[in-house]
Design a protein around this motif. Structure first.
Motif, short mmCIF file in Angstrom:
data_model
loop_
_atom_site.label_atom_id
_atom_site.label_comp_id
_atom_site.label_asym_id
_atom_site.label_seq_id
_atom_site.Cartn_x
_atom_site.Cartn_y
_atom_site.Cartn_z
N VAL A 1 0.83 -1.21 0.00
CA VAL A 1 0.00 0.00 0.00
C VAL A 1 0.86 1.26 0.00
O VAL A 1 0.57 2.24 -0.71
CB VAL A 1 -0.95 0.00 1.22
CG1 VAL A 1 -1.74 1.29 1.28
CG2 VAL A 1 -1.88 -1.21 1.17
N ALA A 2 1.95 1.24 0.77
CA ALA A 2 2.75 2.44 0.95
C ALA A 2 3.52 2.83 -0.31
O ALA A 2 3.62 4.03 -0.62
CB ALA A 2 3.74 2.22 2.11
N TYR A 3 4.04 1.86 -1.05
CA TYR A 3 4.89 2.21 -2.19
C TYR A 3 4.12 2.94 -3.29
O TYR A 3 4.54 4.03 -3.71
CB TYR A 3 5.58 0.96 -2.73
CG TYR A 3 6.45 1.25 -3.92
CD1 TYR A 3 7.54 2.10 -3.81
CD2 TYR A 3 6.18 0.69 -5.17
CE1 TYR A 3 8.34 2.40 -4.91
CE2 TYR A 3 6.97 0.97 -6.26
CZ TYR A 3 8.05 1.82 -6.14
OH TYR A 3 8.83 2.12 -7.22
N PRO A 4 3.00 2.41 -3.80
CA PRO A 4 2.29 3.18 -4.83
C PRO A 4 1.74 4.51 -4.32
O PRO A 4 1.69 5.49 -5.08
CB PRO A 4 1.16 2.23 -5.27
CG PRO A 4 1.06 1.20 -4.22
CD PRO A 4 2.39 1.09 -3.59
N THR A 5 1.37 4.57 -3.04
CA THR A 5 0.90 5.84 -2.48
C THR A 5 2.03 6.86 -2.46
O THR A 5 1.84 8.03 -2.83
CB THR A 5 0.36 5.63 -1.05
OG1 THR A 5 -0.69 4.66 -1.08
CG2 THR A 5 -0.14 6.93 -0.47
N LEU A 6 3.22 6.42 -2.04
CA LEU A 6 4.38 7.30 -2.02
C LEU A 6 4.70 7.83 -3.42
O LEU A 6 4.95 9.03 -3.60
CB LEU A 6 5.59 6.55 -1.45
CG LEU A 6 6.94 7.26 -1.55
CD1 LEU A 6 6.95 8.52 -0.67
CD2 LEU A 6 8.08 6.32 -1.17
N ILE A 7 4.70 6.96 -4.40
CA ILE A 7 5.05 7.37 -5.76
C ILE A 7 4.02 8.36 -6.30
O ILE A 7 4.38 9.34 -6.96
CB ILE A 7 5.15 6.14 -6.68
CG1 ILE A 7 6.33 5.26 -6.25
CG2 ILE A 7 5.32 6.58 -8.13
CD1 ILE A 7 7.67 5.93 -6.28
N ALA A 8 2.75 8.13 -6.01
CA ALA A 8 1.72 9.06 -6.47
C ALA A 8 1.93 10.46 -5.87
O ALA A 8 1.81 11.48 -6.57
CB ALA A 8 0.33 8.53 -6.11
#
Length: 316
Positions: free
Chosen positions: A198-205
């Motif tokens: 969950v954290a990785y795609p949220t961070l990239i966005a």
């Protein structure tokens, strides 16, 4: 199961991935589009977001550009993780989750090619390249002295001209990050994998908007491209299997013909050798007195028809 006909080998997978990525990179570079069109598309996206009140990239960009403790790490994330995490997930799947690898790889490749179509059809100027009056700051240029990238793009210094800076729509940074998150959620084990998923795609966005490299709608388009790629994955796998089977049958028939011709040549050579041996007649030797049929050695007595008859034939 993944429907793999046989175990995949790294020496066939690596060239495939490299070829697809090289085609994507080359196509992305060539599909630059007209600058005026790209700026127009960018302004159109921004205007739509403002009307829908979803222009989240502007406050994020002000926060990142005004806070170096956020902006500098965000630039490092944008310039590196996209090219490190995705290949790492691919290798992990190949080695540790082979049953799901082929489907995951095909999904990523199909989605990437769809993204390339988006760059070609709609070249879009990112927020950081709009005129200063629109209120965006290019953090990659602002903090370029801290990293390896130049002021032109996230590429290494001096190589900005080798990138397509109008490839904003869709955001494959977000799309690839979403793919990584799904893979971690589906194939990872333990709560850490779930958190990272969950954290990785949220961070990239957040990063792509805060650094002014993408609009919010670019991120939405990246998610949509991955969704379309997922829907096309099964048909793509079916097509690949049919092509493989067809070429496999051709190769098998070709191999059978080659083996048949080889067998014929072997039998022909064997027949020639056998025929040569049949034409040789060994000399007939009878008690050391005859060397061939009908050849009489002078001085020798010819056996008579009667047993025990010792009279020479000439005196009869």
């Amino acid at each position: 199961m993944d429907g793999m006909p046989k175990r995949l080998r790294w020496w066939t997978e690596l060239p495939l991935v490299v070829v697809v990525y090289a085609a994507y990179s080359a196509g992305r570079l060539l599909a630059r589009g007209d600058e005026a069109d790209a700026i127009g598309h960018g302004l159109g996206v921004l205007d739509l977001e403002k009307r829908l009140r979803i222009d989240f990239e502007q406050p994020l960009n002000r926060l990142f550009s005004g806070t170096p403790a956020l902006g500098i790490p965000a630039d490092f994330v944008y310039a590196s993780l996209h090219y490190l995490v995705t290949p790492a997930i691919l290798v992990w799947l190949f080695r540790r989750r082979p049953a799901g690898y082929r489907t995951a790889r095909t999904w990523l490749m199909v989605s990437t090619l769809l993204g390339l179509a988006g760059f070609t059809l709609m070249p879009t100027c990112p927020p950081r390249l709009l005129a200063a009056g629109h209120g965006f700051t290019d953090t990659m240029a602002q903090f370029s002295s801290y990293g390896w990238w130049g002021g032109e793009a996230s590429a290494p210094r001096g190589m900005g001209g080798m990138t397509n800076q109008f490839a904003a729509m869709p955001s494959l940074h977000v799309g690839w990050a979403l793919w990584c998150g799904v893979m971690l959620w589906r194939h990872g084990r333990g709560p850490v994998a779930k958190v990272l998923a969950v954290a990785y795609p949220t961070l990239i966005a957040l990063v792509v908007m805060g650094t002014a490299n993408h609009y919010f709608l670019d991120a939405v388009a990246g998610v949509a491209v991955m969704g379309a790629g997922l829907l096309l994955t099964r048909p793509a796998l079916g097509l690949a299997d049919r092509v493989r089977a067809r070429f496999g049958r051709r190769a098998e028939r070709s191999g059978e013909r080659m083996r048949a011709r080889s067998g014929q040549r072997i039998r022909a050579r064997s027949g020639l050798r056998a025929g040569g041996r049949v034409g040789i007649t060994a000399p007939i030797v009878s008690g050391g007195c005859e060397t061939s049929a009908g050849e009489h050695i002078p001085g020798q007595r010819t056996p008579s028809a009667g047993a025990g008859d010792s009279t020479p034939a000439a005196t009869r």
